[in-house]
Design an enzyme around this catalytic site. Structure first.
Site, mmCIF file in Angstrom:
data_model
loop_
_atom_site.group_PDB
_atom_site.id
_atom_site.type_symbol
_atom_site.label_atom_id
_atom_site.label_comp_id
_atom_site.label_asym_id
_atom_site.label_seq_id
_atom_site.Cartn_x
_atom_site.Cartn_y
_atom_site.Cartn_z
ATOM 1 C CE1 TYR A 186 -2.241 -3.707 0.848
ATOM 2 C CE2 TYR A 186 -4.183 -2.062 0.429
ATOM 3 C CZ TYR A 186 -3.654 -3.395 0.531
ATOM 4 O OH TYR A 186 -4.551 -4.532 0.366
ATOM 5 C CE LYS A 188 3.258 -18.544 0.116
ATOM 6 N NZ LYS A 188 2.374 -19.422 0.291
ATOM 7 C CG ASP A 235 -0.555 -20.854 1.656
ATOM 8 O OD1 ASP A 235 0.161 -20.642 2.566
ATOM 9 O OD2 ASP A 235 0.104 -21.288 0.528
ATOM 10 C CG ASP A 287 -7.444 -5.364 1.713
ATOM 11 O OD1 ASP A 287 -8.667 -5.281 2.142
ATOM 12 O OD2 ASP A 287 -7.206 -4.948 0.598
ATOM 13 C CG ASP A 316 -12.913 -8.026 2.918
ATOM 14 O OD1 ASP A 316 -12.765 -7.280 3.920
ATOM 15 O OD2 ASP A 316 -13.547 -7.703 1.674
HETATM 16 MG MG MG Z 1 -10.939 -4.536 1.999
#
Ligand code: MG
Ligand code: NAI
Length: 338
Positions: free
Chosen positions: A128, A175, A208, A232, A236
């Protein structure tokens, strides 16, 4: 930590923000806590009015009060010169480095019983930083993913303290098998921070595998900490585990300010109809009280919400026919019974 009376900035924003924030305010007022509200503007309507989506006065109010409750802001689908997203701007401007997304079971369709976890997402770096470049006459694109020791340490420290107040377990999501330098640095910083919190049980989980385990057994998790993009996506996923958008609260927390907001947006398709579900905003308000040190009242609000979600009335998104106002009235009534 703030002392009462608590000063709260309220920003409705756009769309259903004008409906769900007043609903949450009524619930806050019904708690009996000494609260002083300060209203401020941000978002698309604010941009149309003043030519900026976040007037300086709004930033000043946020900094001068103990916490902020934000509704939602609309973003235009086309690029508008001079426009920037209000929440993203505030996260950066105020260095709100921790994005905190609890996912807890509530009695609504699709919510997984026993789930009670929090995703702590690093909110200032990773992909970001928005540094992208094109090479090879447009055939190669590279995006920088920035991981720093300090930002990783700071977010781990926040997550460790949260875990100490909860079930005492922290998953470091990474990761590092593929990205040993960047995610290795994240893990190194997190383990360094953990040395000062020997009571927290630390577990490393590859991102993962973490996604699969969250879907299969979310009950196994307490606090999870991770860099920006992983957070992010997984936050969700965890919102989806407990009933989705109408329910999910969040916090954007820094050392100088904290802004709490529902995960959902301004919902233009139902805005102005008086049928928005205020649950996510009311739960965000409860998170805000917890942050201010009023955990007992926060839990009273959560219990009142659960009672109403269980017995009704429900808003249309949850299959009911209640208006925002009727639902909120029922929550306040339940709150006053506890
Ligand atoms: Mg989002
Ligand atoms: P959205 O979350 O606003 O709506 C998605 C769907 O969920 C819609 O059908 C909506 O009616 C429903 N919904 C959302 N919240 C609800 C609630 N509280 N009660 C009942 N139904 C609800 O996402 P969408 O449609 O992608 O975006 C709409 C606008 O919101 C866009 O301008 C977007 O940029 C903005 N947005 C703002 C966010 C924020 O302020 N943090 C987050 C996400 C989107």
């Amino acid at each position: 930590m703030a002392n009462p009376p608590y000063r709260i900035t309220l920003i409705e924003g756009d769309g259903i923000g004008h409906e769900v924030v007043p609903a949450a305010r009524r619930v806050l007022e019904a708690t009996g806590l000494p609260l002083v509200f300060v209203e401020a503007e941000a978002g698309w309507e604010t941009f149309e009015k003043y030519g900026t989506s976040v007037p300086e006065e709004t930033v000043e109010k946020i900094l001068a009060t103990d916490a902020t409750l934000f509704g939602a802001a609309t973003s235009p689908t086309k690029k508008v010169p001079g426009f920037f997203g209000a929440i993203r701007y505030l996260r950066r401007r105020l260095d709100l480095y921790a994005n905190v997304r609890p996912a807890k079971y509530h009695p609504v369709p699709g919510s997984v019983p026993g789930t009670d976890l929090v995703v702590v997402r690093e909110n200032t770096e990773g992909l970001y930083v928005e540094q992208e470049r094109i090479y090879a006459r447009g055939k190669v694109a590279i995006a920088d993913r920035v991981i720093t020791y300090d930002a990783s340490y700071r977010i781990a420290e926040y997550a460790l303290r949260l875990a100490e107040r909860r079930k005492g377990r922290l998953a470091l999501v990474h990761k590092a098998n593929v990205l040993p330098l960047s995610d290795g640095l994240f893990l190194e910083a997190a383990h360094d921070a953990a040395k000062r919190h020997p009571n927290v049980e630390i577990q490393e989980v590859i991102v993962d595998a973490c996604a699969m385990r969250l879907v299969r057994r979310p009950q196994d998790f307490d606090v999870l900490v991770m860099e920006n993009l992983f957070g992010d996506i997984l936050s969700d996923l965890t919102a989806g585990l407990v009933g989705g958008l109408g329910i999910a609260p969040s916090g954007n927390i820094g050392d100088r300010a904290a802004i709490f907001e529902p995960v959902h947006g301004s919902a233009p398709d139902i805005a102005g109809k008086g049928i928005a579900n205020p649950t996510a905003t009311i739960l965000s308000a409860a998170m805000m009280l917890e942050h201010l040190g009023e955990g007992e009242t926060a839990r009273r609000i959560e219990a009142a919400i659960d009672r109403v979600l269980e017995t009704g009335p429900r808003t249309p998104d949850l299959g009911g026919r209640a208006t925002t106002e009727e639902f909120t009235d029922a929550v306040i009534e339940a709150l006053q019974m506890t």
